[in-house]
Enzyme design. Structure first.
Site, mmCIF file in Angstrom:
data_model
loop_
_atom_site.group_PDB
_atom_site.id
_atom_site.type_symbol
_atom_site.label_atom_id
_atom_site.label_comp_id
_atom_site.label_asym_id
_atom_site.label_seq_id
_atom_site.Cartn_x
_atom_site.Cartn_y
_atom_site.Cartn_z
ATOM 1 C CE LYS A 1 -3.785 -2.310 2.329
ATOM 2 N NZ LYS A 1 -4.780 -2.569 1.283
ATOM 3 C CB CYS B 1 -12.113 -5.849 3.827
ATOM 4 S SG CYS B 1 -11.656 -6.894 2.474
HETATM 5 N N1 PLP Z 1 -6.143 -2.805 7.511
HETATM 6 C C1 PLP Z 1 -6.552 -1.851 6.674
HETATM 7 C C2 PLP Z 1 -7.049 -0.543 7.233
HETATM 8 C C3 PLP Z 1 -6.524 -2.073 5.297
HETATM 9 O O1 PLP Z 1 -6.936 -1.124 4.464
HETATM 10 C C4 PLP Z 1 -6.055 -3.318 4.822
HETATM 11 C C5 PLP Z 1 -6.091 -3.617 3.380
HETATM 12 O O2 PLP Z 1 -6.875 -3.067 2.638
HETATM 13 C C6 PLP Z 1 -5.628 -4.264 5.732
HETATM 14 C C7 PLP Z 1 -5.689 -3.973 7.073
HETATM 15 C C8 PLP Z 1 -5.091 -5.582 5.300
HETATM 16 O O3 PLP Z 1 -3.884 -5.403 4.621
HETATM 17 P P1 PLP Z 1 -3.181 -6.631 3.882
HETATM 18 O O4 PLP Z 1 -4.233 -7.230 2.991
HETATM 19 O O5 PLP Z 1 -2.067 -5.993 3.124
HETATM 20 O O6 PLP Z 1 -2.717 -7.557 4.930
#
Ligand code: PLP
Length: 411
Positions: free
Chosen positions: A230, A368
């Site tokens: 990200k 999500c």
């Molecule tokens: N937390 C937040 C606020 C997110 O936006 C995301 C991914 O969109 C995640 C956790 C999970 O990240 P990852 O899929 O890179 O583990």
């Protein structure tokens, strides 16, 4: 001033090969940065350089390539430690990403220390990856989950949080910045309040790392997790920061090579931190390239990032608000460059598909964060999330495309 900034953004755009293409016959406009950001050449080059010159397994080899690979891998740890201002380099553990970092804490800390009736506080703004690991832990330990409510701007209600805190609170886990709404949470205050009742804190910094400086000592969090992808880095790698005292008190997360000192069939002694939490061959190449992403962000600087992204958000608010039927979600006073919305009478998926036909990539759905969508009583939103390489011209094209879509649906 504005010329200097636009020249720099122009230069920044040149660093991102993927941006220079047409999608469905139109120049690509990439507004899905909260899901994953694009990668600059420096990151792509670091990846191929590693495989072309240094590829070897790390830590155990005595040959030259193994030493080079090890030192490149450990250089990223040093850069990450500097990036989040950890007190010690050993407080940085490489993970697959934010999700794995949170699961690691839930299992290696929570499972060891939580008892039935102990409380975990999360918030209504959380991504599923900061909800489900705590639910699994609840099943395993009998702990209870409490949720900080939000107001209709999408901000946490801090007075309600204060009411939830008690001697039973053992873990407070909240995000720094909401992925669905862009709300920037007052994490320093949240952490200080948690510490007053003796709870440990975990900050999900997945959305903070690309937009906002992170200072783990400054905010005094106990754990903080984020993902490289990200923040313009590779997928499949991230970092977990943890205070040494806590990391040392925890059980290992996984067993295997690298995380041990000595193994007999009767007994195993574990390695020191951080290796105790890095079982098996890690994602070496992506960790190495992660440093190029950190260097990239540091070379631009958060003040420039903040200034540019704030300009983008203000422009989005200006050009998108008068689209017929527009309902924005998330109006926090402190927010990053995320514009989440619905248009009356048109399903978010339809909007997403029509935008894609015009070369514009946005995310549609619940992002999500289903409990957050339930709170707004909606199925999902259209989310345009902007990054350092986006421009106000792109937002104008986006607004025009949305107006076209509204016209088509109204026919
Ligand atoms: N937390 C937040 C606020 C997110 O936006 C995301 C991914 O969109 C995640 C956790 C999970 O990240 P990852 O899929 O890179 O583990």
């Amino acid at each position: 001033m504005s010329t200097a900034v636009s020249t720099s953004v122009e230069q920044i755009r040149k660093e991102f090969p993927v941006l220079h293409q047409e999608v469905n016959g139109k120049p690509l406009i990439y507004f899905d940065n909260a899901a994953t950001a694009q990668k600059p050449k420096a990151v792509l080059d670091a990846l191929s350089y590693y495989y072309e010159h240094d590829n070897a397994n790390i830590h155990r080899g005595i040959h030259t390539l193994a030493e080079r690979a090890t030192s490149a891998y450990e250089d990223t740890r040093k850069a990450t430690s500097r990036f989040v201002n950890s007190n010690e380099v050993e407080e940085i553990i490489f993970t697959k990403g934010t999700t794995e970092g949170i699961n690691l804490v839930a299992q290696a800390y929570g499972r060891k220390f939580l008892k039935p009736g102990d409380e975990i506080i999360i918030s209504h703004l959380e991504h599923h990856s900061n909800i489900v690991p705590w639910q699994i832990l609840r099943e395993q330990t009998g702990a209870v989950i409490k949720v900080i409510p939000i107001n209709d701007k999408g901000e946490l209600i801090i007075d309600a949080y204060r009411e939830l805190l008690s001697g039973k609170t053992k873990i407070v886990a909240v995000n720094y910045i909401s992925n669905s709404l862009g709300t920037v949470n007052p994490v320093k205050e949240i952490i200080a309040m948690a510490h007053e009742v003796g709870a440990v804190t975990l900050i999900d910094a997945a959305q903070a790392a690309p937009h906002h400086p992170i200072d783990v000592q400054g905010i005094d969090c106990d754990f903080l997790a984020f993902s490289a992808h990200k923040m313009y880095g590779p997928t499949g790698v991230g970092a977990l920061y943890g205070k040494r005292r806590l990391l040392e008190s925890m059980d290992p997360y996984q067993g295997g090579g690298e995380m041990i000192k000595d193994v007999t069939f009767e007994k195993t002694t574990y390695n020191e931190i951080p290796y105790k939490f890095e079982a098996g061959t890690p994602n070496i190449a992506d960790v190495v390239a992660f440093k190029a992403a950190i260097d990239f962000i540091e070379s631009i600087g958060y003040s420039f990032i903040h200034e540019h992204e704030e300009r983008l958000l203000n422009h989005a608010n200006k050009v998108l608000m008068d689209i017929p039927g527009m309902t924005p979600f998330g109006q926090a006073r402190e927010k990053t460059s995320v514009f989440s919305f619905n248009i009356e009478g048109i399903h978010p998926f339809d909007i997403g598909m029509w935008l894609d036909a015009k070369g514009i990539a946005v995310r549609t759905g619940h992002h999500c964060t289903q409990p957050l969508m339930d709170w707004f009583k909606i199925e999902g939103t259209v989310r345009a999330s902007m990054a350092i390489y986006n421009t106000t011209d792109e937002l104008d094209t986006f607004a025009a495309a949305l107006k076209d879509i509204v016209k088509k649906f109204k026919k």
